[in-house]
Every structure is written in C-alpha cells, then in structure tokens.
Design a protein around this motif. Structure first.
Motif: not given
Length: 353
Positions: A59-65
C-alpha cells in the motif's frame, strides 16, 4: 513454446509490482504500464508452461498492487492453466471474510486456480491505513488465520474473536470450485512463523533472498516437526521457496546485466525502510556467489542452486521474482523464457524421481 510437465516440483514466478526508475535510462514507468506488463508476463508464463504465478500486496505509491485478487482476476481472463496466488496477502490487516470471498470469486473466474499465501508483510503501512495497531501484530495474524481456515472449510460460520465483530451462522459466499482454496503462510526467517505454519497445517512459503540457504533448514525441519506433532499429514505440510532471479546465457553476462538493477532495487527498498545504504559491485559479487541463494547466472548455475536447495528442503514449489529494480519488460520476458525453456525441464526431470 509450451513445456507443460506436471512431474517434479512446481516452478513459477511472482511479482511485488515495484515501480522504480530504470537505473540506465532514469525513466520510471506509470502504474498503468506496470499493470499491463504484469499481465503480459503472466500470459507469457502461462504459454511457456510455468505452474504458478504470484502477485504481492503493498500500500505505497512506489508499488502498483494493493489488491492482488483484482489483478489476478484480470490475469485469470488472459491465462488458461497457471495457478494464481497472492505473494503475500497481508492477513494481519485484511478482513478474513473479504479476503476469502475475493479469492473464492477468483477461483470461480479462473476455473479453480486460486490460492492464498498469507503473511505479515515486510512493511507496516497497512496498519494505520485500515485502523489496526502494530502492537497487535502477532495476535491479529493468528486470529485472522484461524478465521480464514474456518471460512475455507464451512459455508456457514459462527465465530467470535477480539478484533472484528462476531459471526452468527453467517453465509460465506461464493464457494470456490476447489473443495478448499490452498492456503500457505509466508515465512521470512523466524522460528515462531515456522511453528505457526506447522500448527495450522498449511503450506509454508519461505522467502530466501540471499545468503547461504543452509541457514533456513532448521526452520523447515521445525515446521515439519511441529506440523506432524499437531496431527497434520505430510501431504498437507508443503514447502515453497521464493527468491530473486536473473538468467542470461552466461553467469558473467547475467551478473553484468543485473547488477545495476539489483543495486537500484535495494537502494529504494532500503530508503523505504529508512536506511541509506547502497550496494557495491563487490557486495553484489559476494551475494551472487555459487553457494548463495541469489539466483543470478546461466541456466546451469540456476539449476544447480535450485537443486541444492531442493536437497536441503525437499520443497514442492519454487517461485522466482524476475522483475525488480526497474528492469525493462523485454529483459523480464527473456528471463521468463530462459527459465521455462532451459531451467524448468532440467529441474522437473531431476525432482520427479
């Protein structure tokens, strides 16, 4: 280039959908492109005859899933045979009913290919996001796991615990195609996690990202011993091993090509954890040496490392993370192709005895 072969250990790939800059071009792809490439990679893995595909939760902007079940549902429509699992679902902060119903739905959409790998997660951003306290880290996981296993067994559930409202003869819908969804627990390296997986009698997914794999053998032994003592069958006590992988025609070429991306990956993962260290080429050479778990090299080198681990653990499944550090899609696709055509047939043959 299908090489479907159901003997020997299961082999697949997984992604955490990290979105990092390409260290060679400085360009960062969009979440939309990352998602498209994940679906393309899944199609390629399915057509190449790989057994399993995993998608992680962050749950971070540098991950897409942030929602593996939704991504896997899209992948289910683009694939035919490959098993679809989370790697991992952060069970401490997920509602077990929602998680089970999502994956039961995925099971229907995929004709019975859904699995859940539940873990506590490497990051804790989901705790404040969903209103949980990290003080309850262990208790949340245990309680949610107990409920998840009940939901998997029964279409009506009566249950009460400390962290969510009780269930009174609640209908759990839909029911999956499979009699039960295969459930695994992801284990990073603590004996407590191995004991927990053994007591529950579910599969254990072991993340081995580096170092000497021998140090994980006590965890596997402890898991099996605990599981048998708790009355579970040896068939139920399955071990999976996951690790980072990059394959090229020669080991030197693999190391030269992968170093900028692997160093880049750990730079931003360490930054996310509040550490500023960078990996040197010497560090990388040590991490990729023949007696370690990092799978960087020629197909032959990868085969030797996986078979060495299989001698140690007798595991039933191996999953390679092949798309980290801003690696461009054409390199990911080549990785999958070499894994499927040059590595899998040799490992399947050696482990089907």
């Amino acid at each position: 280039m299908s090489i479907t072969n159901h003997t020997g250990i299961e082999i697949g790939i997984y992604t955490l959908a990290d979105i990092g800059p390409d260290p060679l071009t400085g360009k960062t792809i969009t979440p939309k492109q990352r998602m498209n490439e994940m679906i393309q990679a899944a199609k390629l893995a399915d057509e190449a005859g790989l057994d399993v595909l995993g998608v992680g939760e962050h749950h971070r902007l540098d991950y897409a899933s942030s929602s593996p079940a939704v991504i896997l549902a899209a992948i289910a429509q683009a694939t035919k045979h490959i098993k679809l699992t989370s790697t991992t679902s952060v069970l401490s902060t997920l509602d077990p009913v929602r998680l089970f119903e999502d994956f039961a739905t995925l099971d229907l959409l995929s004709d019975g290919r859904a699995e859940i790998l539940a873990g506590r997660g490497a990051f804790i951003e989901s705790f404040p996001l969903f209103g949980y306290s990290t003080n309850d880290y262990d208790e949340l996981f245990t309680e949610h796991m107990e409920l998840l296993l009940q939901l998997n067994k029964n279409e009506r559930v009566t249950w009460s615990g400390n962290f969510r409202s009780p269930l009174r003869n609640a209908e759990i819908s839909p029911r999956p195609i499979q009699k039960k969804i295969p459930i695994w627990i992801g284990v990073g390296g603590t004996p407590e996690s191995a004991v927990r997986a053994g007591k529950f009698g579910v599969g254990m997914g072991l993340a081995i990202l580096g170092g000497d794999p021998l140090r994980f053998k006590p965890l596997v032994d402890l898991y099996r011993k605990t599981g048998m003592e708790a009355g579970h069958s040896s068939e139920a006590l399955k071990v999976a091993v996951t690790g980072h992988a990059y394959i090229s025609e020669t080991t030197q070429q693999a190391k030269d090509e992968f170093f900028p991306y692997y160093s880049n990956y750990w730079t931003y993962v360490n930054r996310q954890r509040g550490m500023g260290s960078r990996m040197s080429r010497a560090d990388f050479e040590h991490m990729a040496s023949p007696n370690t778990a990092l799978l960087v090299g020629s197909p032959q080198q990868i085969v030797e490392k996986v078979l060495h681990q299989h001698e140690l653990f007798g595991h039933k499944r191996f999953l390679a993370q092949v798309d980290i550090g801003g690696l461009p899609y054409h390199k990911v696709a080549k990785n999958i192709e070499l894994l499927a055509t040059k590595v899998v047939p040799v490992i399947k043959k050696a482990t089907s005895k």
